[in-house]
Design a protein around this motif. Structure first.
Motif, PDB file in Angstrom:
ATOM      1  N   UNK A 114      72.817  49.750-132.450  1.00 35.48           N
ATOM      2  CA  UNK A 114      73.669  48.960-133.321  1.00 35.48           C
ATOM      3  C   UNK A 114      74.839  49.809-133.787  1.00 35.48           C
ATOM      4  N   UNK A 115      75.988  49.181-133.938  1.00 34.88           N
ATOM      5  CA  UNK A 115      77.194  49.895-134.343  1.00 34.88           C
ATOM      6  C   UNK A 115      77.501  49.646-135.816  1.00 34.88           C
ATOM      7  N   UNK A 116      78.140  50.602-136.472  1.00 31.50           N
ATOM      8  CA  UNK A 116      78.495  50.396-137.874  1.00 31.50           C
ATOM      9  C   UNK A 116      79.394  49.173-138.050  1.00 31.50           C
ATOM     10  N   UNK A 134      74.822  49.152-140.976  1.00 30.55           N
ATOM     11  CA  UNK A 134      74.362  48.569-139.720  1.00 30.55           C
ATOM     12  C   UNK A 134      74.065  47.073-139.864  1.00 30.55           C
ATOM     13  N   UNK A 135      74.225  46.553-141.055  1.00 33.70           N
ATOM     14  CA  UNK A 135      74.021  45.128-141.266  1.00 33.70           C
ATOM     15  C   UNK A 135      74.651  44.691-142.571  1.00 33.70           C
ATOM     16  N   UNK A 136      74.928  43.432-142.668  1.00 36.59           N
ATOM     17  CA  UNK A 136      75.590  42.856-143.833  1.00 36.59           C
ATOM     18  C   UNK A 136      74.901  41.521-144.100  1.00 36.59           C
ATOM     19  N   UNK A 137      74.340  41.341-145.295  1.00 37.18           N
ATOM     20  CA  UNK A 137      73.526  40.168-145.595  1.00 37.18           C
ATOM     21  C   UNK A 137      74.123  39.356-146.737  1.00 37.18           C
ATOM     22  N   UNK A 149      72.207  47.278-146.836  1.00 30.56           N
ATOM     23  CA  UNK A 149      71.184  48.327-146.768  1.00 30.56           C
ATOM     24  C   UNK A 149      71.695  49.601-147.419  1.00 30.56           C
ATOM     25  N   UNK A 150      70.767  50.427-147.871  1.00 34.29           N
ATOM     26  CA  UNK A 150      71.155  51.672-148.533  1.00 34.29           C
ATOM     27  C   UNK A 150      71.752  52.667-147.547  1.00 34.29           C
ATOM     28  N   UNK A 151      71.339  52.618-146.283  1.00 40.12           N
ATOM     29  CA  UNK A 151      71.820  53.593-145.318  1.00 40.12           C
ATOM     30  C   UNK A 151      73.283  53.349-144.995  1.00 40.12           C
ATOM     31  N   UNK A 152      74.106  54.361-145.236  1.00 39.85           N
ATOM     32  CA  UNK A 152      75.520  54.274-144.893  1.00 39.85           C
ATOM     33  C   UNK A 152      75.697  54.614-143.425  1.00 39.85           C
ATOM     34  N   UNK A 204      74.489  55.409-134.492  1.00 40.35           N
ATOM     35  CA  UNK A 204      73.766  54.294-133.893  1.00 40.35           C
ATOM     36  C   UNK A 204      72.583  53.918-134.772  1.00 40.35           C
ATOM     37  N   UNK A 205      72.310  52.627-134.836  1.00 37.15           N
ATOM     38  CA  UNK A 205      71.209  52.148-135.679  1.00 37.15           C
ATOM     39  C   UNK A 205      70.339  51.151-134.950  1.00 37.15           C
ATOM     40  N   UNK A 206      69.323  50.666-135.659  1.00 41.78           N
ATOM     41  CA  UNK A 206      68.410  49.689-135.105  1.00 41.78           C
ATOM     42  C   UNK A 206      67.117  50.336-134.659  1.00 41.78           C
ATOM     43  N   UNK A 207      66.165  49.532-134.255  1.00 47.19           N
ATOM     44  CA  UNK A 207      66.241  48.068-134.238  1.00 47.19           C
ATOM     45  C   UNK A 207      66.050  47.406-135.598  1.00 47.19           C
ATOM     46  N   UNK A 208      65.673  48.198-136.640  1.00 45.43           N
ATOM     47  CA  UNK A 208      65.372  47.608-137.945  1.00 45.43           C
ATOM     48  C   UNK A 208      66.525  47.799-138.921  1.00 45.43           C
TER      49      UNK A 208
END
Length: 299
Positions: free
Chosen positions: A225-227, A232-235, A250-253, A259-263
């Motif tokens: 996943x890309x920033x 890595x996500x926006x809710x 999410x707290x992770x910047x 790279x991120x994911x799958x969670x």
């Protein structure tokens, strides 16, 4: 004046006083200002849960975001309140400050000065876009309302010098064909264009709950996943009925190149029990995708 006339005048005055008293009581019972003042909701500040920081769903005063066109002296002012479906237009608006002038300076939140959410009142047709501002403080973006109906606009921003974010909302009318879309039933998986996103979590109203989304494609977990907007996500979550707005990250910047994911996990506090529509934006292979869920929150 005769005694009989005085008695008749006194009786008339008493009846008049009773009528005014009844009218005052009825007027107080239906006072539109009093009726529009919602009961204070329980406030939740920024909290932490398992390393996940929540971006508060409502402010310290208890007002849920997105329900009012004005807050803290700031007002969302669209240039027009009516549109035609299927026609490309310029969606224009300003944020009027406490001095009555358009705001021209902002504190960036999630890499942008302002986030604009557009969704139809039946919670279909979700869009998360980023308009541009000119030197006068007027915002604009090319936009096409795909169907007729009532659509809700949310402006999510933080004026420079203000110590909190604001989310202002207003409705606009769109002419054209309108067919109501029933709210989809709750489901644990959203599938679209080859992607499968699963949702895990058992939120309880008034308490911070962890929601975890897992992204896969073709049966394989996605780990690149890309920033997107610094994460890595926006809710975005909207409460069914009044469309109160909850905006969490999410707290992770996420920095460029990471790279991120799958969670993707979020710490989220839903203010009340009920049904919510969740919209998860994530970026993969250079494109932003949106997974939509219906979620019932227990008490």
């Amino acid at each position: 004046m005769s005694r009989a006339a005085a008695l008749r005048l006194g009786a008339f005055a008493g009846a008049l006083a009773l009528a005014f008293g009844a009218a005052f009581a009825i007027g107080s019972a239906v006072d539109p200002v009093a009726a529009a003042d919602p009961a204070p909701a329980q406030a939740h500040g920024n909290e932490e849960m398992g390393g996940m920081a929540e971006e508060a769903g409502h402010d310290a005063g208890g007002q849920l975001p997105g329900l009012a066109v004005s807050d803290a002296g700031y007002t969302l002012s669209p240039a027009t309140m009516s549109f035609r479906s299927g026609a490309k237009t310029q969606l224009r608006f300003t944020i009027q400050g406490p001095d009555g002038k358009p705001v021209t300076t902002y504190t960036k939140t999630h890499e942008k000065d302002l986030h604009l959410i557009v969704v139809r009142r039946d919670l279909s047709g979700f869009h998360h876009v980023h308009p541009t501002m000119d030197a006068t403080g007027a915002w604009s973006i090319p936009f096409t309302f795909t169907t007729g109906g009532t659509w809700r606009l949310y402006a999510d921003f933080q004026p420079a010098g203000l110590d909190k974010k604001l989310t202002l909302g207003t409705d606009v009318s769109v002419s054209g064909s309108f067919t109501p879309v029933p709210l989809p039933k709750p489901a644990g998986t959203a599938s679209f264009t080859g992607y499968d996103v699963t949702l895990e979590g058992n939120p309880v109203a008034g308490h911070e709950s962890e929601l975890t989304f897992r992204v896969s494609r073709g049966g394989k977990p996605i780990t690149d996943l890309q920033p997107y907007l610094g994460a890595f996500g926006h809710l975005v979550s909207l409460r069914s009925g009044d469309l109160a707005y909850l905006h969490n990250h999410p707290a992770q910047h996420a920095e460029p190149g990471m790279k991120g994911g799958p969670s993707i996990s979020f710490g989220t506090t839903f203010p009340t029990a009920g049904t919510y529509r969740l919209y998860l934006d994530f970026q993969h292979a250079g494109a932003v995708h949106t997974a939509e869920f219906t979620l019932r929150v227990g008490s």
